[in-house]
Design a protein around this motif. Structure first.
Motif, PDB file in Angstrom:
ATOM      1  N   ALA A  78     -70.013 -30.821   0.337  1.00 49.15           N
ATOM      2  CA  ALA A  78     -70.310 -29.491  -0.210  1.00 49.15           C
ATOM      3  C   ALA A  78     -69.192 -29.003  -1.124  1.00 49.15           C
ATOM      4  O   ALA A  78     -69.444 -28.447  -2.198  1.00 49.15           O
ATOM      5  CB  ALA A  78     -70.535 -28.503   0.929  1.00 49.15           C
ATOM      6  N   LEU A  79     -67.955 -29.213  -0.713  1.00 45.02           N
ATOM      7  CA  LEU A  79     -66.816 -28.791  -1.536  1.00 45.02           C
ATOM      8  C   LEU A  79     -66.718 -29.643  -2.798  1.00 45.02           C
ATOM      9  O   LEU A  79     -66.504 -29.121  -3.898  1.00 45.02           O
ATOM     10  CB  LEU A  79     -65.521 -28.896  -0.727  1.00 45.02           C
ATOM     11  N   GLU A  80     -66.878 -30.946  -2.652  1.00 49.31           N
ATOM     12  CA  GLU A  80     -66.704 -31.850  -3.788  1.00 49.31           C
ATOM     13  C   GLU A  80     -67.790 -31.675  -4.846  1.00 49.31           C
ATOM     14  O   GLU A  80     -67.518 -31.833  -6.039  1.00 49.31           O
ATOM     15  CB  GLU A  80     -66.707 -33.300  -3.295  1.00 49.31           C
ATOM     16  N   CYS A  81     -69.007 -31.346  -4.424  1.00 45.37           N
ATOM     17  CA  CYS A  81     -70.080 -31.137  -5.399  1.00 45.37           C
ATOM     18  C   CYS A  81     -69.783 -29.952  -6.308  1.00 45.37           C
ATOM     19  O   CYS A  81     -70.136 -29.953  -7.483  1.00 45.37           O
ATOM     20  CB  CYS A  81     -71.413 -30.916  -4.689  1.00 45.37           C
ATOM     21  N   GLY A  82     -69.138 -28.923  -5.738  1.00 48.03           N
ATOM     22  CA  GLY A  82     -68.807 -27.757  -6.542  1.00 48.03           C
ATOM     23  C   GLY A  82     -70.013 -26.932  -6.940  1.00 48.03           C
ATOM     24  O   GLY A  82     -69.967 -26.183  -7.918  1.00 48.03           O
ATOM     25  N   GLU A  83     -71.109 -27.057  -6.189  1.00 46.91           N
ATOM     26  CA  GLU A  83     -72.335 -26.322  -6.493  1.00 46.91           C
ATOM     27  C   GLU A  83     -72.642 -25.363  -5.347  1.00 46.91           C
ATOM     28  O   GLU A  83     -72.920 -25.783  -4.222  1.00 46.91           O
ATOM     29  CB  GLU A  83     -73.501 -27.290  -6.699  1.00 46.91           C
ATOM     30  N   VAL A  84     -72.603 -24.087  -5.647  1.00 46.42           N
ATOM     31  CA  VAL A  84     -72.760 -23.060  -4.618  1.00 46.42           C
ATOM     32  C   VAL A  84     -74.098 -23.198  -3.899  1.00 46.42           C
ATOM     33  O   VAL A  84     -74.164 -23.084  -2.668  1.00 46.42           O
ATOM     34  CB  VAL A  84     -72.619 -21.650  -5.236  1.00 46.42           C
ATOM     35  N   GLU A  85     -75.166 -23.461  -4.645  1.00 47.13           N
ATOM     36  CA  GLU A  85     -76.490 -23.512  -4.025  1.00 47.13           C
ATOM     37  C   GLU A  85     -76.599 -24.668  -3.033  1.00 47.13           C
ATOM     38  O   GLU A  85     -77.201 -24.518  -1.961  1.00 47.13           O
ATOM     39  CB  GLU A  85     -77.580 -23.626  -5.106  1.00 47.13           C
ATOM     40  N   LYS A  86     -76.028 -25.814  -3.377  1.00 50.13           N
ATOM     41  CA  LYS A  86     -76.027 -26.934  -2.428  1.00 50.13           C
ATOM     42  C   LYS A  86     -75.237 -26.566  -1.178  1.00 50.13           C
ATOM     43  O   LYS A  86     -75.643 -26.861  -0.050  1.00 50.13           O
ATOM     44  CB  LYS A  86     -75.420 -28.179  -3.075  1.00 50.13           C
ATOM     45  N   ALA A  87     -74.109 -25.923  -1.384  1.00 49.66           N
ATOM     46  CA  ALA A  87     -73.258 -25.547  -0.250  1.00 49.66           C
ATOM     47  C   ALA A  87     -73.985 -24.566   0.664  1.00 49.66           C
ATOM     48  O   ALA A  87     -73.863 -24.642   1.897  1.00 49.66           O
ATOM     49  CB  ALA A  87     -71.960 -24.940  -0.753  1.00 49.66           C
ATOM     50  N   LYS A  88     -74.746 -23.659   0.082  1.00 47.90           N
ATOM     51  CA  LYS A  88     -75.493 -22.686   0.893  1.00 47.90           C
ATOM     52  C   LYS A  88     -76.559 -23.367   1.741  1.00 47.90           C
ATOM     53  O   LYS A  88     -76.849 -22.927   2.859  1.00 47.90           O
ATOM     54  CB  LYS A  88     -76.128 -21.636  -0.019  1.00 47.90           C
ATOM     55  N   VAL A  89     -77.143 -24.427   1.208  1.00 47.85           N
ATOM     56  CA  VAL A  89     -78.140 -25.188   1.981  1.00 47.85           C
ATOM     57  C   VAL A  89     -77.466 -25.884   3.157  1.00 47.85           C
ATOM     58  O   VAL A  89     -78.003 -25.906   4.276  1.00 47.85           O
ATOM     59  CB  VAL A  89     -78.849 -26.222   1.076  1.00 47.85           C
ATOM     60  N   LEU A  90     -76.284 -26.448   2.929  1.00 51.25           N
ATOM     61  CA  LEU A  90     -75.603 -27.236   3.953  1.00 51.25           C
ATOM     62  C   LEU A  90     -74.833 -26.390   4.962  1.00 51.25           C
ATOM     63  O   LEU A  90     -74.617 -26.832   6.098  1.00 51.25           O
ATOM     64  CB  LEU A  90     -74.634 -28.222   3.282  1.00 51.25           C
ATOM     65  N   TRP A  91     -74.410 -25.206   4.576  1.00 53.72           N
ATOM     66  CA  TRP A  91     -73.531 -24.394   5.417  1.00 53.72           C
ATOM     67  C   TRP A  91     -74.104 -24.112   6.806  1.00 53.72           C
ATOM     68  O   TRP A  91     -73.401 -24.281   7.813  1.00 53.72           O
ATOM     69  CB  TRP A  91     -73.166 -23.115   4.692  1.00 53.72           C
ATOM     70  N   PRO A  92     -75.370 -23.709   6.946  1.00 53.00           N
ATOM     71  CA  PRO A  92     -75.898 -23.474   8.308  1.00 53.00           C
ATOM     72  C   PRO A  92     -75.856 -24.729   9.181  1.00 53.00           C
ATOM     73  O   PRO A  92     -75.590 -24.640  10.390  1.00 53.00           O
ATOM     74  CB  PRO A  92     -77.345 -23.021   8.051  1.00 53.00           C
ATOM     75  N   ALA A  93     -76.114 -25.902   8.583  1.00 50.45           N
ATOM     76  CA  ALA A  93     -76.084 -27.150   9.360  1.00 50.45           C
ATOM     77  C   ALA A  93     -74.657 -27.485   9.774  1.00 50.45           C
ATOM     78  O   ALA A  93     -74.415 -27.943  10.900  1.00 50.45           O
ATOM     79  CB  ALA A  93     -76.679 -28.287   8.538  1.00 50.45           C
ATOM     80  N   ILE A  94     -73.708 -27.258   8.875  1.00 49.06           N
ATOM     81  CA  ILE A  94     -72.299 -27.493   9.208  1.00 49.06           C
ATOM     82  C   ILE A  94     -71.867 -26.568  10.334  1.00 49.06           C
ATOM     83  O   ILE A  94     -71.201 -26.997  11.297  1.00 49.06           O
ATOM     84  CB  ILE A  94     -71.421 -27.288   7.952  1.00 49.06           C
ATOM     85  N   GLN A  95     -72.266 -25.307  10.248  1.00 48.71           N
ATOM     86  CA  GLN A  95     -71.924 -24.347  11.306  1.00 48.71           C
ATOM     87  C   GLN A  95     -72.560 -24.747  12.632  1.00 48.71           C
ATOM     88  O   GLN A  95     -71.934 -24.611  13.692  1.00 48.71           O
ATOM     89  CB  GLN A  95     -72.377 -22.941  10.903  1.00 48.71           C
ATOM     90  N   TRP A  96     -73.806 -25.225  12.582  1.00 50.46           N
ATOM     91  CA  TRP A  96     -74.467 -25.669  13.813  1.00 50.46           C
ATOM     92  C   TRP A  96     -73.659 -26.796  14.448  1.00 50.46           C
ATOM     93  O   TRP A  96     -73.416 -26.796  15.669  1.00 50.46           O
ATOM     94  CB  TRP A  96     -75.888 -26.149  13.512  1.00 50.46           C
ATOM     95  N   CYS A  97     -73.251 -27.763  13.637  1.00 48.30           N
ATOM     96  CA  CYS A  97     -72.490 -28.904  14.170  1.00 48.30           C
ATOM     97  C   CYS A  97     -71.136 -28.466  14.727  1.00 48.30           C
ATOM     98  O   CYS A  97     -70.669 -29.004  15.749  1.00 48.30           O
ATOM     99  CB  CYS A  97     -72.298 -29.952  13.077  1.00 48.30           C
ATOM    100  N   LEU A  98     -70.505 -27.502  14.078  1.00 47.70           N
ATOM    101  CA  LEU A  98     -69.227 -27.002  14.583  1.00 47.70           C
ATOM    102  C   LEU A  98     -69.408 -26.245  15.899  1.00 47.70           C
ATOM    103  O   LEU A  98     -68.568 -26.341  16.801  1.00 47.70           O
ATOM    104  CB  LEU A  98     -68.565 -26.109  13.533  1.00 47.70           C
TER     105      LEU A  98
END
Length: 683
Positions: free
Chosen positions: A384-404
């Motif tokens: 998510a950080l390396e892509c540098g695309e906010v919209e992609k990061a927003k899609v992935l963020w809930p899944a990352i939070q779930w895993c954390l």
């Protein structure tokens, strides 16, 4: 004259001594000349003569079979396209006669919905050629070349033959293309017998037709003229019409794909072998992407793993590589993998599966919890950080939070993360909490701090992840830190008393508390010519740990140690007996060319040698580890952070280096500082 008279004859004795002295000097001179020649060869080609393969031009490696005395020899390599993969096994006997076998896999054509039951074909077909009415017997092979296509050149006789094997980039076909040239001074009558073999196989949902064919040819070749024929291996569903392929066009598409991959993320170092190994690893990492019901998916390959995704190979290993390469298909496949795993992230917080296989219809969690949530959180947060695309990061963020959150729920009373297993899936004991899972979790919490900042999350969220990372780091030291056989390093789990390959992971995550003892243990107790053993006293090695270890040792600042081992490893894999890519494991898997291992090889350089650590969508820390004997190195056309830029590192003197960042040909950053310093770069 008697013996005593000879000895007592001073003039005679003097002559003998002089001659003996001269013989020694000549011998020494000859040895020095040989050594200098060998060194000049190594300097020119980047390798000693002992290796079977040599560097060719800018894009290939070459095995000069005609000069090889170490025969017979057999090897194999894998090549892939979106609808097919082929493992070519080639054998050369003492007379340099060639036998080729092609194992072809069609990942989207399912025989039955059992694990890894893909449509396959195993063939050793060669064309029947006649020359002026007589059967033409193939001569010995003179040269083998690989540049993304496997090419065999036969020794010249009346005919010159060059044979090229490659998969279609977009279609379910593999081509064995023969270029036949009249090398004599007179015209030659050439006939190629037609061949057609059709097999009909009933699959889980469709009936498939597999075809192997050669079209008949009858021509008169004048001096220097060429005839091109192709053995075509293809598959289709019964209700689909046959496709007429142009092997020349298919070969050009394959070459264009390889050339396109090599335009971005260009490594330039003083070592040509490292540059070429990196170049080839980009190809293998990128080509193993297949059409599936899940959309495009990156899969390991190796004759077993297709049309599926794994929490380690795709999510943790390969996913975070593709943003650097800027490979659109790779980034799409990575997002498809991250999205597919979201289906298992329910409010019940049960372990996510280890893999989705057979087009995503078959999930596997037989190893129970391997630490897959930590794998996902670390890999997806990097991506998510390396892509540098906010919209992609927003899609992935809930899944990352779930895993954390899942990971937090697995924290033991000792403060480390519990898991039933690791990516070794129970092959050897891992206890109830292992070093790998906890290190991946620490890396994920650390990345989450940067990602939360980039997404403008509340400060309380940022502080929470920062606190969890700090607590986990302390727990890793307290729980896993151990002195084993006098080495100040880590135990892999409670009660473990020997050395395990994953003791390298703290270094990868920037934990250097036990750096010296850990590096010494890795090299003293686990290192072999093929890289790291899984554990001391075992004969098994898995390249993935070697690739992680080299990255971690560079990150830890031990550039010379890491470079020496990286050189040895790269020469072995690129130019040795089984080429040209990193492999999975041995003896299990028999050193298959799994694709994600090549992505890990490239990450040695991006994250280890150049020390790139994302800190935002447009920012990163660069902590390059320029070896002392190198004056410069660069990564050109880096596509991370939704940009395209080049990083150049130059030595100023023994203590200082200069980093320059260029974007669209213009210098946007330049700074000189001490070696080992962190350079904070905003794009």
């Amino acid at each position: 004259m008697g013996r005593l008279e000879i000895i007592n004859n001073v003039p005679y004795l003097s002559v003998c001594l002089i001659l003996e002295y001269m013989k020694k000097k000549i011998l020494i001179f000859f040895c020095v000349c040989c050594s200098l020649f060998a060194l000049s060869q190594e300097k020119r080609t980047g390798m000693p003569e002992a290796y079977r393969w040599q560097l060719g031009n800018k894009v290939d490696i070459v095995w000069n079979v005609g000069n090889d005395k170490k025969l017979p020899h057999s090897d194999n390599l894998e090549m892939s396209g979106r609808q097919v993969s082929v493992i070519v096994t080639y054998d050369l006997d003492m007379q340099k006669k060639l036998k080729v076998n092609t194992l072809i896999i069609w990942p989207s054509m399912i025989i039955k919905y059992d694990y890894r039951s893909y449509l396959k074909s195993n063939d050793s077909i060669i064309p029947q050629i006649s020359l002026n009415g007589k059967e033409f017997n193939l001569p010995s092979v003179d040269k083998v070349l690989f540049n993304g296509i496997l090419e065999f050149t036969y020794a010249k006789s009346e005919l010159g033959i060059k044979r090229s094997i490659f998969p279609s980039t977009d279609h379910p076909s593999v081509f064995d293309r023969w270029e036949i040239q009249n090398t004599s001074s007179k015209k030659q009558n050439i006939e190629v017998k037609d061949f057609l073999e059709t097999n009909i196989l009933k699959g889980a949902e469709h009936t498939f037709i597999v075809t192997h064919k050669i079209e008949k040819q009858s021509v008169v070749l004048q001096k220097g003229e060429k005839l091109v024929i192709a053995i075509e291996h293809s598959a289709r569903m019964e209700d689909q019409k046959p496709v007429v392929y142009d092997s020349q066009k298919e070969m050009q598409v394959r070459l264009d794909l390889v050339a396109g991959i090599n335009e971005n993320l260009v490594l330039l170092t003083p070592d040509p072998v490292l540059n070429r190994a990196f170049q080839f690893a980009k190809i293998r990492a990128s080509e193993s992407i297949f059409d599936s019901k899940m959309g495009l998916v990156h899969s390991p390959g190796g004759g077993r793993y297709y049309g599926g995704i794994w929490a380690n190979d795709q999510v943790e290993y390969a996913g975070p590589f593709f943003p650097y390469l800027g490979y659109a298909i790779g980034n799409e496949a990575s997002m498809n993998a991250y999205k597919k795993f979201m289906e298992a992230m329910t409010p019940a917080f049960k372990p996510i599966p280890s893999s989705y296989e057979m087009q995503g219809d078959k999930l596997f969690n037989g190893a129970s919890d391997r630490g897959d949530a930590s794998m996902y959180a670390w890999g997806a947060s990097l991506y998510a950080l390396e892509c540098g695309e906010v919209e992609k990061a927003k899609v992935l963020w809930p899944a990352i939070q779930w895993c954390l959150e899942y990971t937090e729920r697995q924290i033991t009373l000792a403060g480390v993360v519990a898991s039933n297993s690791d990516e070794m899936e129970g092959r050897i004991p891992t206890g109830t909490a292992n070093l790998s899972t906890s290190c991946l979790a620490f890396g994920a919490f650390t990345n989450a701090v940067y990602l939360a900042k980039a997404l403008n999350e509340p400060q309380c969220v940022i502080d929470q992840y920062k606190s969890r990372a700090a607590n986990l780091r302390m727990a890793i030291e307290k729980y896993f830190g151990a002195d084993i056989e006098g080495y100040h390093t880590y135990r892999y789990y409670e009660g473990h008393t020997t050395f395990r390959h994953w003791i390298c992971l703290p270094l990868v995550m920037g934990i250097n508390d036990r750096k010296d003892g850990t590096i010494k243990a890795l090299f003293d107790k686990l290192w072999t010519p093929d890289g790291l053993l899984v554990e001391k006293n075992l004969k098994t090695f898995w390249d993935r740990a070697t690739l992680y270890a080299l990255r971690g040792i560079f990150k830890g600042g031990e550039s010379e140690l890491a470079l020496n081992k990286l050189k040895d490893y790269s020469r072995q894999r690129l130019l040795g007996e089984h080429v040209p890519y990193p492999v999975e494991a041995y003896p299990e898997g028999n050193q298959a060319h799994l694709s994600a291992e090549s992505a890990l090889y490239c990450r040695i350089y991006t994250e280890g040698l150049f020390g790139i650590q994302p800190t935002g969508f447009k920012s990163f820390i660069c902590q390059p580890r320029l070896p002392k004997d190198w004056n410069e190195m660069s990564l050109g056309n880096v596509c991370a952070f939704n940009s395209k830029f080049t990083v150049k590192v130059n030595s100023v003197n023994q203590e200082n280096i200069t980093i320059k960042v260029l974007k669209e040909g213009k210098e946007i950053y330049s700074k000189t500082d001490k070696k080992g310093s962190e350079f904070i770069i905003e794009l």
